[in-house]
Design a protein around this motif. Structure first.
Motif, short mmCIF file in Angstrom:
data_model
loop_
_atom_site.label_atom_id
_atom_site.label_comp_id
_atom_site.label_asym_id
_atom_site.label_seq_id
_atom_site.Cartn_x
_atom_site.Cartn_y
_atom_site.Cartn_z
N GLU A 1 0.83 -1.21 0.00
CA GLU A 1 0.00 0.00 0.00
C GLU A 1 0.87 1.27 0.00
O GLU A 1 0.64 2.20 -0.77
N HIS B 1 1.28 4.13 -3.20
CA HIS B 1 1.13 5.58 -3.03
C HIS B 1 2.41 6.30 -3.49
O HIS B 1 2.36 7.27 -4.24
N ILE C 1 1.43 14.60 -5.00
CA ILE C 1 1.08 13.46 -4.14
C ILE C 1 2.09 13.30 -3.01
O ILE C 1 1.74 13.01 -1.88
#
Lengths: 438, 258
Positions: free
Chosen positions: A47, A51, A303
């Protein structure tokens, strides 16, 4: 999942035999040091990686668009997003590359992005390396040896296989290749990263060459062969820096460059990986503007975060820096490899004062950042486990598309309480395991 | 408008044979709005190896070559006709990098002091540039042999002596402090003798040539060969070869009115 790999000592011995070393220039003398490997891997969850991957692709795409823009239309300057000072007065900016668009418009084919993870789990970008980022070979060969030492650990596909770096690199070279073979241009055996040059050549099928193996005729780059014949070269993964690349364009005293290689490149007959002139985008002063580039070129919110950074060049930031110097880390924009980094908290009152004067006088030369309290990782040291600061260099490859290698170089400081992890400052490294599922 | 005929030759004599000689020559004048070049030609000796053309990011035309074979001398000669349409001005654009210092023009204490004392009190780009050129001309003494090709503007102003290249570098340094975009020019300017160096300043639409060495605008007997931010961007001849040889260079040029 905390799994030390067996036979750490033997792995280190093998690494030494293969020449996994780091060369350091100190006080004018060259010393080669082993690059110590720590067998406890850094583990990144699927995960977390997913990202990070999105953020890195976004960042590198924006940086590539920035490079293309400032070497052609310079729209980002004209639109007032980045002051021209930070571009044209940067050491890495090469006027000799203006209006020179490389094969497929790609400037940074191999980007080494340094990140740290704060104690709250947030990843911060510390630095972009878009010139000749080195280090991917270290986790690659370490993994190879770990597989031999502890084959069971890698069964079942829980850990993303990192052996695809070679094909990522080869595909990147092939994509921008202008016709001919791929070569890796090394300054030679005495270079700090020679192991990496030869290792990549072996893994990608590119020919490992030195400058005397290459020549240019009619704006075409050739490799000489033993029979006196010549083979056309379509892509050069060069491991020598811009200023030494072509003695007829850059430093005339360079003895490791290829005369006229810039003419072959300008004519579109060869790709140079990474493009000359990239230094302007990984300047520590430009770092401040990367989130703005992401918005400007892609219209997206960044991000991944930068470490909070202040530019003394701007009045408001300078005031903040002078008032809070003891809490900040100061970096000289023209230095690399952990040099020119000083922490305000380590300074005496006199030193703080003289730094304040220096920053006021030469505001363009420095950036100031908040010190991120990044996580410590476990390091095996003399049968004990100690906690040390570590960062991560992620490798992003840009060819037909931009991809992040599911591994990376984790570097750690071998000194307790030190935040400087650079290999040129005597740090060590770990393998980086990206888990393939939760 | 003037019609000129030009001829320019550089000869290098090596003390020993050299091999694998690669070179880039910025010796071919090109047509712009100020000068129109007709019937250009060149000759390179020895005739061996390959010769081709290239460009650079400053807009210059390059003649490139590579001669593997041993040779003890190297020469190139260019010739042609030039029509000078405008004595000192040419329209064009100017990238931002012409505003910034290079290692050769970066000011030190002496240039900063000189600038402070001689700061122009306003006016057009050209009048400010001419004022700086005038102050510089009164400060410096022309003398050859005291500076080298890699002498910086700061080093030259320290000794207050130098040649056209030094005058040009100091003026570039002062102009860049003043915030004026400017560039270094190499070319032919005299009836006979060596090459010359001068400066061009940009006012937003056009470049104007100023000859700092003579403290005047350039005239219709000046032929530009190449330009860049400073000398090191645009040497007329740059080469690299294998061989432990010293070289002696002779330059001859001839510009006559037709």
């Amino acid at each position: 999942m905390n799994v030390p790999v067996a036979n750490a000592r033997e792995i280190n011995e093998l690494l030494a035999r293969y020449g996994v070393k780091f060369g350091i220039y100190k006080n004018g003398t060259f010393n080669e040091q082993l690059f110590p490997f720590d067998a406890i891997p850094r583990i990144i969850s699927a995960e977390d990686f997913s990202h990070m991957e999105k953020g890195l692709i976004q960042r590198v795409d924006a940086l590539n668009m920035f490079l293309r823009d400032i070497y052609s239309d310079r729209k980002i300057i004209k639109d007032g997003v980045i002051p021209e000072d930070f571009v044209c007065a940067s050491k890495g900016y090469l006027a000799q590359c203006a209006d020179l668009i490389p094969s497929k418009g790609i400037y940074s084919h191999i980007s080494g992005i340094d990140l740290v993870q704060a104690k709250d789990g947030t990843w911060y970008i510390l630095e972009d390396n878009l010139r000749i980022p080195s280090g991917a070979s270290y986790p690659l060969i370490a993994r190879e040896l770990c597989r031999m030492a502890s084959p069971g650990l890698f069964e079942g596909g829980r850990i993303a296989d990192n052996r695809n770096y070679a094909s990522l690199l080869k595909n990147t070279m092939d994509y921008v290749n202008c016709g001919g073979i791929n070569v890796i241009l090394t300054p030679g055996r005495l270079n700090a990263a020679y192991f990496e040059h030869s290792y990549f050549a072996e893994k990608t099928g590119a020919v490992l060459v030195q400058n005397t193996d290459l020549f240019v005729e009619d704006n075409i780059l050739y490799m000489k062969d033993y029979q006196g014949g010549k083979t056309r070269v379509g892509a050069v993964y060069r491991r020598i820096s811009d200023e030494y690349l072509d003695p007829l364009t850059f430093l005339p005293e360079s003895l490791i460059g290829v005369p006229h290689i810039m003419d072959a490149y300008r004519a579109g007959n060869t790709a140079i990986i990474n493009a000359p002139g990239n230094g302007v985008a990984d300047d520590k002063g430009i770092y401040y503007f990367v989130p703005k580039m992401v918005k400007y070129y892609l219209g997206e919110e960044p991000i991944l975060k930068n470490a909070p950074t202040y530019l003394p060049f701007y009045d408001e930031d300078r005031k903040f820096v002078l008032d809070n110097l003891e809490k900040l880390v100061i970096k000289d924009v023209s230095e690399a490899g952990g040099y020119g980094v000083v922490f305000g908290r380590d300074m005496t009152r006199e030193q703080l004062e003289s730094w304040r004067r220096l920053i006021t006088e030469q505001s363009r030369r420095f950036i100031a950042q908040e010190v991120i309290d990044f996580i410590d990782l476990e390091i095996a040291e003399n049968d004990k486990t100690v906690m040390r600061k570590a960062d991560l260099r992620a490798f992003v490859l840009s060819g037909e598309k931009t991809q992040v290698w599911a591994s990376g170089l984790t570097r750690f400081s071998r000194k307790a309480d030190s935040f400087v992890v650079n290999s040129s400052q005597g740090g060590g490294f770990k393998d980086t395991w990206v888990l393939s599922q939760e | 408008m003037k019609q000129l005929q030009f001829e320019y030759e550089t000869k290098l004599e090596f003390s020993q044979s050299v091999t694998e000689h690669s070179f880039s020559l910025r010796c071919m004048p090109f047509s712009d709005g100020r000068q129109i070049i007709a019937e250009p030609g060149f000759e390179i000796l020895p005739v061996s190896g390959s010769i081709w053309r290239s460009r650079d990011s400053f807009g210059n035309t390059l003649i490139c070559g590579r001669n593997e074979k041993p040779h003890k001398s190297f020469s190139f000669r260019v010739y042609g006709k030039a029509q000078i349409v405008n004595s000192c001005k040419v329209n064009g654009s100017a990238p931002e990098f012409y505003k910034f210092h290079t290692p050769l023009t970066r000011p030190g204490k002496e240039i900063e002091l000189f600038y402070k004392k001689n700061k122009p009190s306003g006016g057009s780009v050209l009048s400010r540039a001419e004022a700086l050129s005038n102050s510089l001309f009164n400060f410096m003494t022309y003398k050859s042999g005291v500076t080298k090709v890699n002498t910086t503007a700061e080093q030259a102003i320290e000794i207050r002596e130098g040649v056209c290249q030094d005058y040009a570098h100091i003026l570039l340094s002062l102009l860049r402090i003043e915030g004026i975009r400017c560039r270094y020019v190499s070319g032919l300017a005299f009836k006979c003798g060596e090459t010359h160096a001068w400066v061009e300043v940009y006012d937003g639409t056009c470049w104007t040539g100023i000859d700092a060495t003579h403290n005047r605008l350039i005239g219709d007997n000046y032929i530009k060969l190449c330009h860049g931010r400073d000398y090191s961007d645009c040497p007329i001849e740059r080469g690299i070869y294998r061989g432990n040889a010293n070289s002696v260079q002779t330059v001859t040029s001839k510009v006559t009115e037709i």
